[in-house]
Design an enzyme around this catalytic site. Sequence first.
Site, PDB file in Angstrom:
ATOM      1  N   GLU A 162      32.110  11.400  39.609  1.00 50.40           N
ATOM      2  CA  GLU A 162      32.756  10.398  40.461  1.00 50.40           C
ATOM      3  C   GLU A 162      32.418  10.627  41.928  1.00 50.40           C
ATOM      4  OE1 GLU A 162      35.752   8.193  39.186  1.00 50.40           O
ATOM      5  OE2 GLU A 162      35.017   8.439  37.147  1.00 50.40           O
ATOM      6  N   HIS A 230      41.428  11.841  41.498  1.00 51.14           N
ATOM      7  CA  HIS A 230      40.292  12.456  42.196  1.00 51.14           C
ATOM      8  C   HIS A 230      40.847  13.564  43.080  1.00 51.14           C
ATOM      9  CE1 HIS A 230      38.119   8.321  41.949  1.00 51.14           C
ATOM     10  NE2 HIS A 230      37.578   9.118  41.071  1.00 51.14           N
ATOM     11  N   CYS A 351      38.949   7.232  50.567  1.00 49.67           N
ATOM     12  CA  CYS A 351      38.259   6.627  49.410  1.00 49.67           C
ATOM     13  C   CYS A 351      37.256   5.588  49.872  1.00 49.67           C
ATOM     14  CB  CYS A 351      39.240   5.901  48.504  1.00 49.67           C
ATOM     15  SG  CYS A 351      40.514   6.922  47.805  1.00 49.67           S
TER      16      CYS A 351
HETATM   17  O1  SUG Z   1      38.672   4.571  40.676  1.00 51.53           O
HETATM   18  N1  SUG Z   1      40.866   2.102  41.807  1.00 51.53           N
HETATM   19  C1  SUG Z   1      39.941   3.169  42.100  1.00 51.53           C
HETATM   20  C2  SUG Z   1      40.388   3.911  43.309  1.00 51.53           C
HETATM   21  C3  SUG Z   1      39.351   4.876  43.777  1.00 51.53           C
HETATM   22  C4  SUG Z   1      39.827   5.756  44.852  1.00 51.53           C
HETATM   23  N2  SUG Z   1      38.815   6.597  45.299  1.00 51.53           N
HETATM   24  C5  SUG Z   1      38.977   7.885  45.695  1.00 51.53           C
HETATM   25  N3  SUG Z   1      40.042   8.565  45.416  1.00 51.53           N
HETATM   26  N4  SUG Z   1      38.007   8.437  46.325  1.00 51.53           N
HETATM   27  C6  SUG Z   1      39.781   4.088  40.900  1.00 51.53           C
HETATM   28  O2  SUG Z   1      40.778   4.348  40.203  1.00 51.53           O
HETATM   29  C7  SUG Z   1      41.602   0.144  40.606  1.00 51.53           C
HETATM   30  C8  SUG Z   1      40.993  -1.051  39.965  1.00 51.53           C
HETATM   31  C9  SUG Z   1      41.911  -2.011  39.273  1.00 51.53           C
HETATM   32  O3  SUG Z   1      42.933  -1.598  38.775  1.00 51.53           O
HETATM   33  O4  SUG Z   1      41.511  -3.172  39.245  1.00 51.53           O
HETATM   34  C10 SUG Z   1      40.559   1.167  40.893  1.00 51.53           C
HETATM   35  O5  SUG Z   1      39.498   1.145  40.334  1.00 51.53           O
END
Ligand code: SUG
Length: 421
Positions: A162, A230, A351
Amino acid sequence: MRTEINFDGIVGPSHNYAGLSLGNLASTRNFGKVSAPRAAALQGLAKMRANLQRGLAQGFFLPQRRPDAEWLGQLGTSVEAASDTLRANALSASSMWAANAATVSPGADTADGRCHLTVANLVTMPHRSHEWRETLAQLRIAFANEAHFAVHPPVPAPFGDEGAANHMRLCADHDAPGVEVFVYGVTGGPYPARQHREASEAVARIHGLDPARTIFARQSDAAIAAGAFHNDVVAVANERVLFTHELAFADRDALYAQLREKLPEIEIVEVPAAEVSLSDAITSYLFNAQLVTLPSGESALVLPGEARETPSVWRWLEAHVAGTGHNGGPIRHLFVHDLRESMANGGGPACLRLRVVADPATVDPRFIASPEKLDRIEALVARLWPERIAVEDLSSPALWAACVEARSALCAELGLDELAG
Ligand code: SUG
């Protein structure tokens, strides 16, 4: 001169709340809510503009083409014929979270002296598993200068990767050799561990890192179970400062000891669970702040509004910043931004950005922000990004067309027609 550049993902026109990310509590909690893509993109652009004004180098990545008809085609279906679930997975704007685009090792750390970037495969979540192709295409354009950069395709499945969200770098200053810490999960209790050790080890080998300056640390199961899908939800590093929750790592004493041995000047700022619970850390995204070095040399945190609204978190931050002398911490400034739309899907300030240490002059200038370019992007977003998307709208052909058109217009505006596709 090589410096840290933050590349933020511009929030795409299809931003919505389809609740696709198991283990990401905000995504689950906000499932079915009406999203505001235009406001979401403007909030992200305002953060970029403010960071530019703070004297930080700023770049961006473009939203990806959604719905992803090519991916649906590989699954034997189409945007029109797909089930609601598959279609929602093809429409997600999740590439906005650029911290998951790739893992980046600056030239000061690598065997050949170039900055290496490995695109994340994001295989754990279906809606993110198809981001890598376009991410690779954008990175190959932005970092095409092979004298300075090497862009690698993703490590193969089934090893989940990731990207930078599970990677921290500590160093005396950005352009000095660093210690790279790869954080992986093993079991996450009820939730998937999205970063696998095998993937992190592969990235370290591909980047030509010195094993003596590379650490693999296990994320605590408690953190994953509490919603830290994460590592960057519970820890962040910048130059010599590690800012972390007490419960972020499976074996924190061993990690701190290794870090102190490899980088004696490290400053570890640990927030005790007794002062800020894991739950408060995760709802406020305290550690998903951007920890940055201002031109003055001082450290600052770029925080989401939720951090100020969470009493235990704000109390801790105010005390830290007010501290002087022996009690003083390294973080000297707090900047708060409204990123509510991204936050509601579990994406905070950190993020939304990918950090690359490079001379901005070696990057394709079309990906570098200036106030004037941000004005133009803002005007286009205000004109073409949907104002609202309800989950039912995801089956509307008019919405699909609007999303494709808005993105193509942005590619044209930025002179990146080769990405319009
Ligand atoms: O991968 N949310 C992302 C958020 C990513 C955050 N990134 C870091 N922590 N670096 C994920 O979970 C939500 C999408 C939805 O529910 O439609 C989403 O993908």
